[in-house]
Design a protein around this motif. Structure first.
Motif, PDB file in Angstrom:
ATOM      1  N   SER A  56       0.841  -1.199   0.000  1.00 12.41           N
ATOM      2  CA  SER A  56       0.000   0.000   0.000  1.00 12.41           C
ATOM      3  C   SER A  56       0.880   1.254   0.000  1.00 12.41           C
ATOM      4  O   SER A  56       0.555   2.251  -0.656  1.00 12.41           O
ATOM      5  CB  SER A  56      -0.948   0.001   1.201  1.00 12.41           C
ATOM      6  OG  SER A  56      -0.235   0.001   2.423  1.00 12.41           O
ATOM      7  N   ASN A  57       2.008   1.198   0.717  1.00 15.16           N
ATOM      8  CA  ASN A  57       2.957   2.310   0.685  1.00 15.16           C
ATOM      9  C   ASN A  57       3.447   2.565  -0.735  1.00 15.16           C
ATOM     10  O   ASN A  57       3.529   3.706  -1.189  1.00 15.16           O
ATOM     11  CB  ASN A  57       4.153   2.004   1.599  1.00 15.16           C
ATOM     12  CG  ASN A  57       4.007   2.613   2.979  1.00 15.16           C
ATOM     13  OD1 ASN A  57       2.934   3.032   3.377  1.00 15.16           O
ATOM     14  ND2 ASN A  57       5.101   2.641   3.731  1.00 15.16           N
ATOM     15  N   VAL A  58       3.804   1.491  -1.431  1.00 11.08           N
ATOM     16  CA  VAL A  58       4.315   1.625  -2.800  1.00 11.08           C
ATOM     17  C   VAL A  58       3.251   2.223  -3.715  1.00 11.08           C
ATOM     18  O   VAL A  58       3.520   3.158  -4.494  1.00 11.08           O
ATOM     19  CB  VAL A  58       4.775   0.259  -3.348  1.00 11.08           C
ATOM     20  CG1 VAL A  58       5.078   0.364  -4.842  1.00 11.08           C
ATOM     21  CG2 VAL A  58       6.010  -0.227  -2.599  1.00 11.08           C
ATOM     22  N   ILE A  59       2.034   1.703  -3.634  1.00  5.62           N
ATOM     23  CA  ILE A  59       0.960   2.182  -4.515  1.00  5.62           C
ATOM     24  C   ILE A  59       0.663   3.655  -4.259  1.00  5.62           C
ATOM     25  O   ILE A  59       0.558   4.461  -5.195  1.00  5.62           O
ATOM     26  CB  ILE A  59      -0.309   1.327  -4.323  1.00  5.62           C
ATOM     27  CG1 ILE A  59      -0.049  -0.106  -4.810  1.00  5.62           C
ATOM     28  CG2 ILE A  59      -1.489   1.934  -5.076  1.00  5.62           C
ATOM     29  CD1 ILE A  59      -1.154  -1.089  -4.460  1.00  5.62           C
ATOM     30  N   ILE A  60       0.530   4.012  -2.991  1.00  3.61           N
ATOM     31  CA  ILE A  60       0.240   5.412  -2.665  1.00  3.61           C
ATOM     32  C   ILE A  60       1.393   6.316  -3.079  1.00  3.61           C
ATOM     33  O   ILE A  60       1.183   7.436  -3.581  1.00  3.61           O
ATOM     34  CB  ILE A  60      -0.061   5.568  -1.157  1.00  3.61           C
ATOM     35  CG1 ILE A  60      -1.374   4.877  -0.794  1.00  3.61           C
ATOM     36  CG2 ILE A  60      -0.120   7.047  -0.775  1.00  3.61           C
ATOM     37  CD1 ILE A  60      -2.598   5.410  -1.519  1.00  3.61           C
ATOM     38  N   SER A  61       2.622   5.841  -2.906  1.00  4.11           N
ATOM     39  CA  SER A  61       3.783   6.637  -3.310  1.00  4.11           C
ATOM     40  C   SER A  61       3.786   6.880  -4.821  1.00  4.11           C
ATOM     41  O   SER A  61       4.112   7.978  -5.282  1.00  4.11           O
ATOM     42  CB  SER A  61       5.075   5.935  -2.888  1.00  4.11           C
ATOM     43  OG  SER A  61       6.209   6.652  -3.335  1.00  4.11           O
ATOM     44  N   LEU A  62       3.412   5.860  -5.586  1.00  7.07           N
ATOM     45  CA  LEU A  62       3.396   5.977  -7.048  1.00  7.07           C
ATOM     46  C   LEU A  62       2.363   6.994  -7.532  1.00  7.07           C
ATOM     47  O   LEU A  62       2.585   7.687  -8.534  1.00  7.07           O
ATOM     48  CB  LEU A  62       3.116   4.619  -7.678  1.00  7.07           C
ATOM     49  CG  LEU A  62       4.257   3.593  -7.639  1.00  7.07           C
ATOM     50  CD1 LEU A  62       3.763   2.225  -8.073  1.00  7.07           C
ATOM     51  CD2 LEU A  62       5.422   4.051  -8.525  1.00  7.07           C
ATOM     52  N   ILE A  63       1.230   7.071  -6.842  1.00  9.14           N
ATOM     53  CA  ILE A  63       0.148   7.945  -7.319  1.00  9.14           C
ATOM     54  C   ILE A  63      -0.009   9.206  -6.472  1.00  9.14           C
ATOM     55  O   ILE A  63      -0.972   9.951  -6.649  1.00  9.14           O
ATOM     56  CB  ILE A  63      -1.189   7.168  -7.357  1.00  9.14           C
ATOM     57  CG1 ILE A  63      -1.625   6.741  -5.946  1.00  9.14           C
ATOM     58  CG2 ILE A  63      -1.100   5.965  -8.270  1.00  9.14           C
ATOM     59  CD1 ILE A  63      -3.001   6.094  -5.885  1.00  9.14           C
ATOM     60  N   ARG A  64       0.924   9.450  -5.552  1.00 10.30           N
ATOM     61  CA  ARG A  64       0.753  10.528  -4.580  1.00 10.30           C
ATOM     62  C   ARG A  64       0.584  11.894  -5.234  1.00 10.30           C
ATOM     63  O   ARG A  64      -0.143  12.749  -4.718  1.00 10.30           O
ATOM     64  CB  ARG A  64       1.925  10.548  -3.590  1.00 10.30           C
ATOM     65  CG  ARG A  64       3.256  11.013  -4.176  1.00 10.30           C
ATOM     66  CD  ARG A  64       4.390  10.815  -3.166  1.00 10.30           C
ATOM     67  NE  ARG A  64       5.635  11.420  -3.605  1.00 10.30           N
ATOM     68  CZ  ARG A  64       6.463  10.874  -4.485  1.00 10.30           C
ATOM     69  NH1 ARG A  64       6.161   9.700  -5.027  1.00 10.30           N
ATOM     70  NH2 ARG A  64       7.579  11.493  -4.837  1.00 10.30           N
ATOM     71  N   ASN A  65       1.255  12.110  -6.371  1.00 10.88           N
ATOM     72  CA  ASN A  65       1.179  13.426  -7.009  1.00 10.88           C
ATOM     73  C   ASN A  65      -0.117  13.630  -7.782  1.00 10.88           C
ATOM     74  O   ASN A  65      -0.389  14.741  -8.258  1.00 10.88           O
ATOM     75  CB  ASN A  65       2.371  13.614  -7.948  1.00 10.88           C
ATOM     76  CG  ASN A  65       3.687  13.694  -7.196  1.00 10.88           C
ATOM     77  OD1 ASN A  65       3.753  14.234  -6.093  1.00 10.88           O
ATOM     78  ND2 ASN A  65       4.743  13.133  -7.775  1.00 10.88           N
ATOM     79  N   THR A  66      -0.906  12.577  -7.946  1.00  8.90           N
ATOM     80  CA  THR A  66      -2.169  12.696  -8.680  1.00  8.90           C
ATOM     81  C   THR A  66      -3.381  12.665  -7.744  1.00  8.90           C
ATOM     82  O   THR A  66      -4.509  12.792  -8.214  1.00  8.90           O
ATOM     83  CB  THR A  66      -2.308  11.550  -9.702  1.00  8.90           C
ATOM     84  OG1 THR A  66      -2.393  10.301  -9.008  1.00  8.90           O
ATOM     85  CG2 THR A  66      -1.116  11.508 -10.650  1.00  8.90           C
ATOM     86  N   ILE A  67      -3.139  12.476  -6.442  1.00 12.22           N
ATOM     87  CA  ILE A  67      -4.250  12.388  -5.482  1.00 12.22           C
ATOM     88  C   ILE A  67      -4.611  13.779  -4.980  1.00 12.22           C
ATOM     89  O   ILE A  67      -3.770  14.457  -4.380  1.00 12.22           O
ATOM     90  CB  ILE A  67      -3.868  11.503  -4.278  1.00 12.22           C
ATOM     91  CG1 ILE A  67      -3.461  10.101  -4.719  1.00 12.22           C
ATOM     92  CG2 ILE A  67      -5.039  11.420  -3.295  1.00 12.22           C
ATOM     93  CD1 ILE A  67      -2.951   9.221  -3.581  1.00 12.22           C
ATOM     94  N   PRO A  68      -5.841  14.232  -5.193  1.00 10.09           N
ATOM     95  CA  PRO A  68      -6.264  15.509  -4.598  1.00 10.09           C
ATOM     96  C   PRO A  68      -6.203  15.414  -3.070  1.00 10.09           C
ATOM     97  O   PRO A  68      -6.650  14.435  -2.483  1.00 10.09           O
ATOM     98  CB  PRO A  68      -7.717  15.665  -5.080  1.00 10.09           C
ATOM     99  CG  PRO A  68      -7.812  14.781  -6.289  1.00 10.09           C
ATOM    100  CD  PRO A  68      -6.888  13.631  -6.034  1.00 10.09           C
ATOM    101  N   MET A  69      -5.644  16.412  -2.439  1.00  7.08           N
ATOM    102  CA  MET A  69      -5.428  16.356  -1.003  1.00  7.08           C
ATOM    103  C   MET A  69      -6.729  16.172  -0.217  1.00  7.08           C
ATOM    104  O   MET A  69      -6.749  15.530   0.822  1.00  7.08           O
ATOM    105  CB  MET A  69      -4.724  17.639  -0.533  1.00  7.08           C
ATOM    106  CG  MET A  69      -3.280  17.743  -0.979  1.00  7.08           C
ATOM    107  SD  MET A  69      -2.266  16.344  -0.403  1.00  7.08           S
ATOM    108  CE  MET A  69      -2.217  16.695   1.356  1.00  7.08           C
TER     109      MET A  69
END
Length: 209
Positions: A56-69
């Motif tokens: 889950s850390n890896v997945i969130i890290s990969l998409i972190r810049n596309t997730i609206p805060m």
């Protein structure tokens, strides 16, 4: 920066001791109390949390810049829920007895403070490889405490370890009786408290010296 640079090694190893999620951060206590009456479910739960936290850390890290805060927590929960569902189905397929012992606690990994904390505090701000190491380190740090507590409770409460008899029959013949209180969640809380006490007494004493 190398894969196992000094900084990455610290990310991986610190949660095993000086920044352990249970002993230092005091997170994940609820599941630690619930699944440590025997060693086997404690091991499986520890491994499940490790795998889910890492990926889950890896997945969130990969998409972190596309997730609206404003919806980041919802996205994190969706990712974790998907991984928890996969792990739950794998357990039911290959370790059904253990999945029955763990009962609803596998599903409750979704709300585990350790997991959500690492996603918010680390994966949202770091690259995939350090995030993976952070997940592995924190998962194993959690698992170590579960294994210690699970082993002590099973040996003293049931006289077995992983289902194998450890305490000789001669002890029972001499009057030894298994401590039934060890099978109760209250004893898990006491044991975890003792582990935290010993760790802090030793570690902080070393730091002061």
């Amino acid at each position: 920066m190398g894969l196992f640079s000094k900084q990455n090694n610290a990310v991986l190893l610190e949660p095993l001791n000086i920044n352990n999620p249970i002993m230092v951060q005091v997170l994940g206590i609820c599941s630690a109390l619930a699944v440590t009456s025997q060693l086997k479910p404690a091991i499986v739960m520890g491994l499940a949390v490790t795998v889910i936290t890492a990926f889950s850390n890896v997945i969130i890290s990969l998409i972190r810049n596309t997730i609206p805060m404003r919806i980041r927590i919802i996205v994190q929960l969706v990712v974790v829920a998907a991984l928890v569902t996969i792990v739950s189905q794998v357990l039911k397929a290959f370790a059904y007895d253990v999945s029955v012992q763990l009962s609803v606690y596998v599903g409750l990994i979704i709300t585990n403070c350790i997991l959500m904390g690492r996603l918010e505090a680390f994966a949202m701000m770091n690259k995939p490889w350090p995030s993976f190491l952070d997940g592995i380190g924190n998962g194993l740090g959690y698992a170590i405490i579960l294994v210690i507590v699970g082993a002590v409770r099973e040996v003293l409460g049931r006289g077995t370890l992983l289902g194998f008899t450890i305490i000789p029959q001669s002890f029972y013949d001499a009057g030894y009786i298994n401590n039934g209180m060890m099978t109760m969640p209250a004893m898990a809380l006491i044991l975890i408290g003792c582990v935290i006490w010993v760790h802090r007494a030793f570690f902080y004493k070393e730091n002061q010296e």
